[in-house]
Scaffold this motif. Structure first.
Motif, PDB file in Angstrom:
ATOM      1  N   MET A  75      -5.974  -3.282   1.328  1.00  0.00           N
ATOM      2  CA  MET A  75      -5.404  -2.992   0.011  1.00  0.00           C
ATOM      3  C   MET A  75      -6.429  -2.453  -0.977  1.00  0.00           C
ATOM      4  O   MET A  75      -6.092  -2.104  -2.088  1.00  0.00           O
ATOM      5  N   ARG A  76      -7.695  -2.393  -0.582  1.00  0.00           N
ATOM      6  CA  ARG A  76      -8.676  -1.818  -1.503  1.00  0.00           C
ATOM      7  C   ARG A  76      -8.426  -0.329  -1.654  1.00  0.00           C
ATOM      8  O   ARG A  76      -7.964   0.331  -0.737  1.00  0.00           O
ATOM      9  N   LYS A  77      -8.750   0.165  -2.855  1.00  0.00           N
ATOM     10  CA  LYS A  77      -8.422   1.554  -3.164  1.00  0.00           C
ATOM     11  C   LYS A  77      -9.199   2.531  -2.300  1.00  0.00           C
ATOM     12  O   LYS A  77      -8.754   3.650  -2.075  1.00  0.00           O
ATOM     13  N   ARG A  81      -6.036 -14.501 -15.319  1.00  0.00           N
ATOM     14  CA  ARG A  81      -6.804 -13.560 -14.500  1.00  0.00           C
ATOM     15  C   ARG A  81      -8.174 -14.151 -14.206  1.00  0.00           C
ATOM     16  O   ARG A  81      -8.777 -14.820 -15.050  1.00  0.00           O
ATOM     17  N   THR A 132      -1.693 -12.625  -7.085  1.00  0.00           N
ATOM     18  CA  THR A 132      -1.960 -11.358  -6.419  1.00  0.00           C
ATOM     19  C   THR A 132      -3.320 -10.807  -6.799  1.00  0.00           C
ATOM     20  O   THR A 132      -3.921 -11.231  -7.773  1.00  0.00           O
ATOM     21  N   GLY A 133      -3.787  -9.866  -6.018  1.00  0.00           N
ATOM     22  CA  GLY A 133      -5.068  -9.229  -6.272  1.00  0.00           C
ATOM     23  C   GLY A 133      -4.886  -7.819  -6.811  1.00  0.00           C
ATOM     24  O   GLY A 133      -3.847  -7.204  -6.606  1.00  0.00           O
ATOM     25  N   VAL A 134      -5.897  -7.349  -7.522  1.00  0.00           N
ATOM     26  CA  VAL A 134      -5.921  -5.955  -7.968  1.00  0.00           C
ATOM     27  C   VAL A 134      -7.343  -5.455  -7.766  1.00  0.00           C
ATOM     28  O   VAL A 134      -8.302  -6.170  -8.049  1.00  0.00           O
ATOM     29  N   ASP A 135      -7.456  -4.254  -7.272  1.00  0.00           N
ATOM     30  CA  ASP A 135      -8.773  -3.666  -7.047  1.00  0.00           C
ATOM     31  C   ASP A 135      -9.063  -2.656  -8.156  1.00  0.00           C
ATOM     32  O   ASP A 135      -8.255  -1.773  -8.420  1.00  0.00           O
ATOM     33  N   TRP A 136     -10.207  -2.838  -8.797  1.00  0.00           N
ATOM     34  CA  TRP A 136     -10.622  -1.884  -9.832  1.00  0.00           C
ATOM     35  C   TRP A 136     -11.977  -1.311  -9.430  1.00  0.00           C
ATOM     36  O   TRP A 136     -13.004  -1.912  -9.729  1.00  0.00           O
ATOM     37  N   PRO A 137     -11.993  -0.185  -8.749  1.00  0.00           N
ATOM     38  CA  PRO A 137     -13.279   0.397  -8.354  1.00  0.00           C
ATOM     39  C   PRO A 137     -14.037   0.908  -9.578  1.00  0.00           C
ATOM     40  O   PRO A 137     -13.466   1.051 -10.661  1.00  0.00           O
ATOM     41  N   TYR A 154      -0.052   1.918 -10.013  1.00  0.00           N
ATOM     42  CA  TYR A 154      -1.443   1.596  -9.646  1.00  0.00           C
ATOM     43  C   TYR A 154      -1.458   0.357  -8.768  1.00  0.00           C
ATOM     44  O   TYR A 154      -2.221   0.259  -7.824  1.00  0.00           O
ATOM     45  N   LYS A 197       0.844  -1.202   0.000  1.00  0.00           N
ATOM     46  CA  LYS A 197       0.000   0.000   0.000  1.00  0.00           C
ATOM     47  C   LYS A 197       0.876   1.248   0.000  1.00  0.00           C
ATOM     48  O   LYS A 197       0.586   2.223  -0.701  1.00  0.00           O
ATOM     49  N   TYR A 231      -7.738  -7.980   0.297  1.00  0.00           N
ATOM     50  CA  TYR A 231      -8.690  -7.498  -0.709  1.00  0.00           C
ATOM     51  C   TYR A 231     -10.116  -7.973  -0.446  1.00  0.00           C
ATOM     52  O   TYR A 231     -11.050  -7.442  -1.031  1.00  0.00           O
ATOM     53  N   VAL A 285      -4.657 -12.264 -10.160  1.00  0.00           N
ATOM     54  CA  VAL A 285      -3.715 -12.493 -11.258  1.00  0.00           C
ATOM     55  C   VAL A 285      -2.752 -13.599 -10.862  1.00  0.00           C
ATOM     56  O   VAL A 285      -2.188 -13.570  -9.769  1.00  0.00           O
TER      57      VAL A 285
END
Lengths: 385, 193
Positions: free
Chosen positions: B177-179, B120, B63-68, A342, A66, B153, B104
C-alpha cells in the motif's frame, strides 16, 4: 483438512512436563465447506476440545484499496459490489455516502427512499441466507437453505429488474441513484414484502423451537457485551450480546429518522441469539419497507448538479459509515484534489468481527467451531479485499 | 459532545506531559483530528476510553496513510524596492516535507452514542523500522487492523500481542500500500519466451 497438515505436538502440563496424551494441530480449510469461501483456521486440539484457534485468510486478497486509489471516484463504485457480494447495494450506499460527505453533495428525497428500500431488501436476503447456511452447517441438509433461497430469489428478481444485475448491482451514484424504477416494480416489491411475513412465520415455526437447533446453538459461542464492544464487533453479532447500537438509529443517516422500527437485542450472546436477532431484524426491516414503498415521493433520483465524470472533490478527508447487514461498513477517503482518491479505505465489518473467533471457540468442540463461524456471518470478498 | 479543543485541554490536564496537536480537515466533512505523541499515546487512549463525558469505548476504523517526501510550494507576497520604487512581488518558497507514515483511528462511544473522534499517530520516517505504539491493549478492535497496517504499510506496532502479516503471505517482503510500491512487472511463471 488435508493429511499433510497433520502435526503431532507433545502435550505439556502446566509445569511444562510431558503428558501422556497429545495435542493435534490441524488445518481446517481453506476448502472446507463450512468456511463459506477460502478461509482457514489453524486449530490445536486436545481430543475434541479446541485449545488454540488462529484464523488465516487473504486467499482472496486483491488489494481492493490500492485499486481504489489508482482509479477515479466513480470507477470504484462497481468494484464495491465485490466486497460483500451478497450485499452490493449497501456497499454502494456506504461508498456513496462517504463521497457525499467528502464533497458536500445533497441527495434528492426520492433517491433517499430508493436507497432505504434497496438496503432493507438487501438486509432481508442477507439474513435469510445466513439463517439458511447456519442450518446447513448444522446438518439440516437442504431444506432450510432451499426455503431461504426460494424467498431470496424473489428479492434478487427485484434487484435484477431495477439494476440489471442480481448481485453486482452497481446502482448508487454520488448524489442519488443511477436510474428510476421500471414500470410495475413498486407493485412487484409490495407483493414480495406483503407475502414475506407469511414465509417468516413458517420459517420460525419450523426452526425457533427446533430441538436440534436449540441444542446445537444455545450456550454455544457466548460473547460478552464488554468484549464485543472492546473488540469492535458490530451488527447483529453485537446486538445479540445485548448492546443497543444500530447505526441507523445512532447516526440517522439518509431518512431513517422517518421510520419506526425497533432494535432487537439478545440476552445471552450465544449462537442462538445471533440467529434469532437476525430473524427479528427481518421483521423490523419489513416495518421500514412497508411505509417506504407506500410514501415514495416523485422527483429526480439524481441531483442534476452532480458531476459524475471529471469529479474532483476539494482536498480534505471524510469517514462515512452505515449499518450494513453484517455490521458497520465504513469508508475513509482522503482527497488531494485530484480525480483519484489519495487514500481509499474500507472498514470491513466481517473482517473485524473475526477478531473474537478464538475467544468464542476455546474449550468448545470442533463441531461447535463450524456453527460459531457460521453465526459470525463472514463473506471472504470483504474479509480479504 | 465536547469540541476538539476542549478534549485537547482535558487530555493535557489528565495526562501530564502529553503533547496533542489539532490537525484541521479543510473539507466539508470537517472531521478534524488529534495528533498524539508516541510516549503518552497509550495513556491518552486509556483516558479517552474511560474519561467521563467521552467514554470512547469503540475503535471503529484503524488505517494507515503513506505520505512520501514531497516538495510543498507556498506563495507569499514580499515587498521589494526596485530602482527606488516599492513593489509587491509574489515569491514561491519551496519547502521539503520529509516523508512519514500515519496511522488514523476513528473512535466512537457506544455507551454515549457519540463520535467520531479521530486520532493520528505519525512515524518519524518511512524506513523499514518505522514504529508507533500499538493501541490494541486499549481497544482490541484494533488488533487485526493494526496487523493489516503492518502488513501493507510496514508500520511496526510496539506492544501489539501478535504482529504478523495478515493478508499477504508469510515471507512476502514489500509493503504494497505504500505509494512507491512497484508491482512486479513480469511474472516469471507466465512469461512468454
Amino acid at each position: 483438512m488435508s493429511a499433510r497438515d497433520f502435526q503431532v505436538i507433545p502435550r505439556l502440563g502446566p509445569e511444562g512436563e510431558a503428558l501422556d496424551g497429545e495435542q493435534l494441530e490441524i488445518s481446517m480449510g481453506p476448502q472446507h465447506p463450512s468456511t463459506h469461501g477460502v478461509f482457514r483456521m489453524d486449530l490445536l486440539l486436545d481430543g475434541e476440545r479446541v485449545t488454540r484457534l488462529k484464523p488465516v485468510f487473504g486467499y482472496l486478497h486483491r488489494n481492493h484499496e490500492k485499486i481504489g486509489e489508482s482509479t477515479t471516484y466513480l470507477g470504484s463504485m462497481p468494484y464495491t459490489d465485490r466486497l460483500d457480494y451478497f450485499c452490493s447495494l449497501t456497499n454502494n450506499w456506504a461508498y456513496a455516502l462517504t463521497v457525499e460527505k467528502l464533497a458536500g453533495i445533497q441527495v434528492p428525497e426520492r433517491a433517499e427512499y430508493l436507497r432505504v428500500i434497496t438496503a432493507e431488501l438487501t438486509r432481508l436476503q442477507n439474513h435469510l441466507s445466513l439463517a439458511g447456511f447456519l442450518l446447513q452447517d448444522m446438518g439440516a441438509s437442504g431444506t432450510p437453505l432451499m426455503y431461504a433461497f426460494r424467498e431470496r430469489e424473489k428479492i434478487l428478481d427485484l434487484f435484477e429488474s431495477l439494476t440489471g444485475a442480481r448481485m453486482m448491482c452497481n446502482y448508487m451514484r454520488f448524489g442519488g441513484c443511477r436510474c428510476d424504477l421500471p414500470a410495475g416494480w413498486l407493485e412487484q416489491a409490495r407483493a414480495v414484502v406483503g407475502e414475506f411475513p407469511r414465509f417468516l412465520d413458517e420459517f420460525q415455526a419450523l426452526l425457533d423451537e427446533n430441538e436440534i437447533l436449540m441444542s446445537r446453538t444455545q450456550g454455544v459461542g457466548v460473547l460478552s457485551a464488554a468484549l464485543a464492544v472492546n473488540a469492535g464487533v458490530t451488527g447483529p453479532m453485537l446486538r445479540a450480546s445485548g448492546v443497543n447500537y444500530d447505526i441507523r438509529k445512532v447516526d440517522r443517516y439518509g431518512i431513517y429518522d422517518r421510520f419506526e422500527f425497533r432494535v432487537p437485542l439478545g440476552d445471552h450472546g450465544d449462537v442462538y441469539d445471533r440467529y434469532l436477532v437476525r430473524v427479528l431484524e427481518m421483521r423490523e426491516s419489513l416495518k421500514i419497507l412497508e411505509p417506504a414503498l407506500r410514501d415514495l415521493p416523485a422527483g429526480p433520483v439524481l441531483d442534476p448538479k452532480t458531476k459524475l465524470r471529471g469529479f474532483r472533490p476539494k482536498p480534505g478527508e471524510a469517514y462515512g459509515r452505515i449499518e450494513s447487514p453484517k455490521g458497520e461498513l465504513g469508508f475513509f477517503l482522503i482527497s488531494d484534489g485530484s480525480p483519484n482518491p489519495y487514500r481509499y479505505r474500507v472498514r470491513p465489518p466481517s473482517f473485524i468481527n473475526l477478531t473474537i473467533l478464538e475467544d468464542l471457540c476455546l474449550g468448545r468442540q470442533v463441531a461447535d467451531v463450524v456453527v460459531i463461524l457460521g453465526s459470525v456471518d463472514i463473506v471472504l470478498g470483504e474479509v480479504d479485499r | 459532545m465536547e469540541s476538539l479543543e476542549q478534549i485537547k485541554h482535558r487530555i493535557e490536564g489528565a495526562v501530564a506531559g502529553a503533547r496533542v496537536e489539532i490537525i484541521t480537515n479543510p473539507g466539508p466533512a470537517g472531521q478534524h483530528s488529534l495528533l498524539l505523541d508516541h510516549a503518552h499515546a497509550l495513556r491518552v487512549a486509556t483516558f479517552l476510553r474511560e474519561g467521563s463525558g467521552l467514554r470512547l469505548d469503540y475503535a471503529s476504523n484503524v488505517t494507515g496513510v503513506d505520505w512520501p517526501e514531497t516538495v510543498l510550494k507556498e506563495k507569499r507576497k514580499v515587498k521589494q524596492t526596485i530602482e527606488g520604487v516599492e513593489r509587491e512581488i509574489e515569491e514561491t518558497i519551496e519547502r521539503t516535507r520529509p516523508g512519514f507514515l500515519e496511522v488514523v483511528y476513528h473512535l466512537y462511544s457506544m455507551e454515549l452514542k457519540q463520535g467520531p473522534v479521530v486520532l493520528r499517530l505519525r512515524t518519524g520516517d518511512r524506513a523499514a523500522s518505522a514504529r508507533v505504539p500499538s493501541l490494541t491493549p486499549v481497544w482490541r478492535g484494533a488488533e487485526f487492523q493494526e496487523r493489516e497496517i503492518y502488513d501493507l504499510y510496514g508500520v511496526i506496532f510496539e506492544g501489539h500481542p501478535d504482529l504478523r502479516r495478515i493478508l499477504m503471505w508469510e515471507g512476502f517482503e514489500d509493503y504494497p500500500m505504500r505509494k512507491d510500491y512497484a508491482a512486479p512487472v513480469e511474472n516469471a511463471a507466465v512469461s512468454i519466451a
